[in-house]
Design a protein around this motif. Structure first.
Motif: not given
Length: 64
Positions: A15-36
């Motif tokens: 949770r702390k990493w996600e709060q400190n790295n919102p752009e990295a979290k968004r990138y990772s989520r969107n990349k996964g969505n594209a692959r799916t």
């Protein structure tokens, strides 16, 4: 109560990493969505080719 696979400390760290790295979290989520989408939902090659065209023509990160 449901037994969790990860420790409370690991969940807090995540949770702390996600709060400190919102752009990295968004990138990772969107990349996964594209692959799916490409793996499970694209109905034909034209849909995937359309995504590639968008990438090539509209994405500022694309290097020709």
């Amino acid at each position: 109560m449901k037994e969790l696979k990860t420790s409370e400390a690991q969940r807090r760290a995540t949770r702390k990493w996600e709060q400190n790295n919102p752009e990295a979290k968004r990138y990772s989520r969107n990349k996964g969505n594209a692959r799916t989408f490409a793996r499970k939902y694209a109905k034909n090659l034209e849909e995937v080719e359309e995504l590639v065209d968008i990438f090539k023509n509209e994405n500022p990160n694309y290097k020709k």
